[in-house]
Scaffold this active site. Structure first.
Site, PDB file in Angstrom:
ATOM      1  N   THR A 132       5.049   0.248   3.581  1.00  0.00           N
ATOM      2  CA  THR A 132       4.240   0.356   2.348  1.00  0.00           C
ATOM      3  C   THR A 132       2.683   0.330   2.268  1.00  0.00           C
ATOM      4  O   THR A 132       2.278   0.036   3.451  1.00  0.00           O
ATOM      5  CB  THR A 132       4.521  -1.005   1.682  1.00  0.00           C
ATOM      6  N   ASP A 133       1.884   0.799   1.462  1.00  0.00           N
ATOM      7  CA  ASP A 133       0.490   0.807   1.409  1.00  0.00           C
ATOM      8  C   ASP A 133      -0.055  -0.169   0.299  1.00  0.00           C
ATOM      9  O   ASP A 133       0.786  -0.649  -0.484  1.00  0.00           O
ATOM     10  CB  ASP A 133       0.145   2.102   1.426  1.00  0.00           C
ATOM     11  N   ALA A 134      -1.283  -0.149   0.079  1.00  0.00           N
ATOM     12  CA  ALA A 134      -1.794  -1.240  -0.824  1.00  0.00           C
ATOM     13  C   ALA A 134      -1.628  -0.738  -2.409  1.00  0.00           C
ATOM     14  O   ALA A 134      -1.907  -1.475  -3.321  1.00  0.00           O
ATOM     15  CB  ALA A 134      -3.290  -1.066  -0.724  1.00  0.00           C
ATOM     16  N   GLY A 146       1.666  -0.620  -2.979  1.00  0.00           N
ATOM     17  CA  GLY A 146       2.774  -1.286  -3.276  1.00  0.00           C
ATOM     18  C   GLY A 146       3.881  -0.427  -2.973  1.00  0.00           C
ATOM     19  O   GLY A 146       5.298  -0.766  -3.292  1.00  0.00           O
TER      20      GLY A 146
END
Lengths: 141, 141, 141, 141
Positions: D17-19, D21
């Site tokens: 995942t990344d920032a 979400g």
């Protein structure tokens, strides 16, 4: 008259290579995005600037064509062009070349949409971003 | 009497290898976390369950010792043990071995803290998580 | 008199963050290795220089302690120290701090061994590498 | 009559995942390749089987279109189709959907070439691989 472009350099790390001894193909998409991030920084904004207005910038299309491999420690030149600028989206073009040999290694694009974080729907790109991208745009649609 | 442990299997993908033809050392930490995620799922909870209560679970320490390399397509067994269970943190132990040869490839641990998302401060672990981890704990401190 | 150290900077990319909005803990090990690569480059050698002599440099231990999170676009300072230099191995220490706030974010180490590619056995470090690392070594053992 | 396809499942890990979400867009290409690896395994061969004959299988094109995001812990169904089978290359199609909701999340393709490791030139695909892919091919060209 050719449109303006943005250039940045990336050094290939060991972790980005795979068992064929070359950069894993998926990492070119990370190089694209990293160049995009540097481009925005040079223009004076970032992915996260518009968070407070409930906007984010998901990628809706990603494409890459691979010509020659890159290896550990190679210095890469990544050039970013604004292929199409639209009200709600932008298509950025990328070429990756070997800084020393000048060989073209890969080229491709990302289509990025301005989206409402709640609904996920495409929405108007922030005026600041649009205006800053405009001088680079090959086409404004 | 030895404590209970949790086991899961991971298949090595091409993208996880590096130019030495083996799994990049950083990926073992992703294997550890992936096994931790499966462990919690087996216990009936997840990282994100306690978000609504403003909790998250940052790692405060990570360690791995490497014995033998893993290659593309290898099936790995990852065993998770609960080395120390505390009010506000847990130390999980991990061993990674080759499913076929049974060779031990790597072992290590993660120390995970229950933290308040706002302040970043360590806080009481949720009672549900604590109770579910307890039967696996070598030490409750 | 304190030993010499090497410093480099790393910009956090979006791909390195996770759903907690911060750099994923495993990526600090990639930052460590990237700083190690830059350090060797500054000293005038690289991982792959000794390949023709059948040598490689696997990591046998990796450790990191996390103090504060790093976020997207943060500029990080990574400092590399040579904690222990031995005939067949080196322990490099790393600290990662926020360039702007000067906050210490993480610190840790890697133990790297000179190994014969065929047998996998630890072997004498190449004299060139040893001599270039020596002026940085806190301890030569 | 519709062609045969291959299906596999992938659980989304935290590290993917990344920032925002959600799964970072570059990881879909890793999902594609992982499904490709499972497909070949089911057919009875692997990337590395033809190494002794000096062959490898670089990707020459990669494309993905993103419809909906995937989140941590989501179970994904990845379906692989053989869009075009040629003497020296294969175009594999991929769709990624949410196992629970059945929503289509992403679709795309990879073009993979059989190449001589020395010269880098496209070469005849190994007969075994060609024959095993044939029953799945929508087009043999």
């Amino acid at each position: 008259m050719s449109a303006r472009s943005f250039k940045t350099s990336i050094r290939v790390t060991w972790a980005e290579t795979d068992a064929a001894g070359v950069v894993h193909f998926s990492n070119y998409f990370r190089f694209f995005e990293r160049a995009e991030e540097e481009f925005y920084r040079a223009l004076g904004f970032s992915f996260t600037d518009f968070r407070s207005r409930g906007l984010w910038f998901p990628r809706v299309e990603a494409f890459c064509q691979y010509k020659k491999p890159a290896g550990f420690n190679d210095m890469l030149d990544v050039e970013v062009t604004v292929e199409e600028l639209r009200e709600k989206s932008v298509r950025l073009g990328f070429t990756v070349s070997n800084k020393e040999t000048k060989d073209l290694l890969a080229s491709g694009y990302l289509v990025i949409v301005a989206a409402d974080r709640q609904t996920g729907r495409a929405t108007q790109m922030p005026a600041e971003a649009f205006e800053k991208l405009k001088p680079y745009a090959k086409q404004v649609l």
